[in-house]
Structure formats: C-alpha cells, structure tokens
Scaffold this motif. Sequence first.
Motif, short mmCIF file in Angstrom:
data_model
loop_
_atom_site.label_atom_id
_atom_site.label_comp_id
_atom_site.label_asym_id
_atom_site.label_seq_id
_atom_site.Cartn_x
_atom_site.Cartn_y
_atom_site.Cartn_z
N SER A 107 37.68 39.12 25.51
CA SER A 107 38.97 39.75 25.21
C SER A 107 40.06 39.03 26.00
N GLU A 108 41.30 39.26 25.64
CA GLU A 108 42.40 38.61 26.34
C GLU A 108 42.45 39.05 27.80
N GLU A 109 42.11 40.30 28.08
CA GLU A 109 42.09 40.80 29.45
C GLU A 109 41.02 40.10 30.27
N ASP A 110 39.82 39.91 29.68
CA ASP A 110 38.74 39.22 30.39
C ASP A 110 39.07 37.74 30.59
N ARG A 111 39.75 37.14 29.62
CA ARG A 111 40.17 35.75 29.79
C ARG A 111 41.15 35.62 30.96
N LYS A 112 42.01 36.62 31.08
CA LYS A 112 42.97 36.61 32.19
C LYS A 112 42.25 36.69 33.53
N ILE A 113 41.21 37.53 33.59
CA ILE A 113 40.43 37.65 34.83
C ILE A 113 39.78 36.32 35.19
N VAL A 114 39.19 35.66 34.20
CA VAL A 114 38.57 34.35 34.44
C VAL A 114 39.64 33.36 34.91
N GLY A 115 40.80 33.39 34.26
CA GLY A 115 41.88 32.47 34.63
C GLY A 115 42.39 32.69 36.04
N GLU A 116 42.55 33.95 36.43
CA GLU A 116 43.05 34.26 37.77
C GLU A 116 42.06 33.81 38.85
N HIS A 117 40.77 34.08 38.62
CA HIS A 117 39.78 33.66 39.60
C HIS A 117 39.67 32.13 39.66
N THR A 118 39.82 31.49 38.52
CA THR A 118 39.79 30.03 38.50
C THR A 118 40.96 29.46 39.29
N ASN A 119 42.13 30.08 39.16
CA ASN A 119 43.29 29.64 39.92
C ASN A 119 43.05 29.79 41.41
N GLY A 120 42.42 30.90 41.80
CA GLY A 120 42.10 31.10 43.21
C GLY A 120 41.11 30.08 43.72
N LEU A 121 40.13 29.74 42.88
CA LEU A 121 39.13 28.73 43.25
C LEU A 121 39.79 27.37 43.46
N PRO A 162 52.15 28.39 51.40
CA PRO A 162 52.12 29.77 50.89
C PRO A 162 52.86 29.91 49.56
N GLU A 163 53.95 29.16 49.39
CA GLU A 163 54.70 29.20 48.13
C GLU A 163 53.85 28.69 46.98
N GLU A 164 53.11 27.60 47.22
CA GLU A 164 52.22 27.07 46.18
C GLU A 164 51.09 28.05 45.89
N GLY A 165 50.60 28.72 46.94
CA GLY A 165 49.56 29.72 46.75
C GLY A 165 50.06 30.89 45.92
N ARG A 166 51.31 31.29 46.13
CA ARG A 166 51.88 32.40 45.38
C ARG A 166 52.06 32.01 43.91
N GLU A 167 52.53 30.79 43.67
CA GLU A 167 52.78 30.35 42.29
C GLU A 167 51.49 30.01 41.56
N GLY A 168 50.46 29.59 42.29
CA GLY A 168 49.23 29.17 41.64
C GLY A 168 49.36 27.79 41.05
N VAL A 169 48.35 27.37 40.31
CA VAL A 169 48.30 26.03 39.72
C VAL A 169 48.42 26.15 38.20
N TYR A 170 49.24 25.32 37.61
CA TYR A 170 49.36 25.30 36.15
C TYR A 170 48.07 24.76 35.56
N MET A 171 47.47 25.51 34.62
CA MET A 171 46.18 25.13 34.07
C MET A 171 46.25 24.98 32.55
N SER A 172 45.53 23.97 32.04
CA SER A 172 45.34 23.80 30.60
C SER A 172 43.86 24.03 30.31
N PHE A 173 43.56 24.86 29.31
CA PHE A 173 42.18 25.23 29.01
C PHE A 173 41.68 24.49 27.77
#
Length: 219
Positions: free
Chosen positions: A158-172, A186-197
Amino acid sequence: MVYFLVGIIDLFFVISLIATIYFGFRARKNKETYQKKFRHSIIATIVLFIFLAGSSQLIPDTSTNNETKSSTSSKQKDIQSSSSSRKENKIKSSNDANYTKSEIKKINHQLVLALKNDQKDANNGDERYNWANYILKILIQKNKTAYVYVDGNFMNLSEEDRKIVGEHTNGLIGAAIAMAGIDYTPEEGREGVYMSFYNGPQAIGRSRYTDNTSFKWYK
C-alpha cells in the motif's frame, strides 16, 4: 492530544540522541561490540527527527487574525515555491558540494553492510526490520541523491507501507553516510536524502521536491 504526541516523540528523540553519542564514543574503543548499536541508534535518531518534524506541523494555528493568516499563507507558498525551485536545481546541476569518487565508494560500501545487517535482523524474526527485505540495492550518487532498487513485492505494498519503507531507507542512508566518516549536518539529517526508486530498469517513484521523506509513485 497532538501536544502529547509531539512531547513523546521529542522525549524519545532526546534519548536516542544521547544513546547515539554514547555508542559513538564506545564504538571508537570497541568496534565489534558497539558499532552495530551505534549504527542502529543513528538510524533511530534520524527517523525520530523526521517524525518530530512531521508531527510538529500538526499543531493547530491559534491565530484569529484572518489578514495575518492570509499573509502567512501567501509567504509560506512563496517560500515553498522558492525551496522547490532551489532543490530541483540542486538535484539537476553539478556543484562544489558534490561527493568525490572516494566518498561515494565509502558510502556505498557502508550501505551494503548496513542493508545486509538489517535484512539479517529481519530474517531472524525482528519485525522492525521487515522493510529491509523489500530493498535490493542502494547506490549513492555524485549529487548526493540515491538510487533505491526494490524487488517485485514492493509493488504490491500500500502507499502507506511504501512510505514506511522509504522513510527507513532514508534513515539507513543517513546512517551509512555518518558511518563512512562523511560530514552529515543536522540540517541534512532533517531534510533527508532525495531518492529515486527503481524496479529493475523501470523508474517507479521518487522523493517529492519539497520533502525528501514524502514520495510520488508512478504506478
């Protein structure tokens, strides 16, 4: 209720941050024992920071001045539009802030190790890391974005589960950058990394230009 939720997330964020500092100090002296704990605490801190930033936006606006609200809304739209334009230009152009070949190699090496460890935890029954089994490979790019390759099962989420995978991937990714010894503010940590799937060679989604931890899916 919103204030209580934000307070709880803030408390866990502070605890996670303290743990990260502690394990980071201990990992310098005993890598085998504390390196994995240090990596996990970094991921937890980044994810909690993302949740904290998101939940703070849920706090209701108590202003009763319609003109002030209208003015603020207009300014926010201008800022958001400007931020989107700057971020899109940053993604598409080369600049002095790009990663070097050596840095890319170090980060991608840490990504391989970190992903394998989280997949191992998932396969050992730790459901907190189930998201990792949808990821095949993560490659950091010169312009500080990342390509994320997912398996076919990801398409059934589901879109919600994809978001969870995406958020954890960003943290990784953030944790891998830090573990590679690369500056990650810290600013980069707050913004996260732009990802293409990608699913194989096919692009299936990306981070939104205005928020790296929100995603647009093509299918």
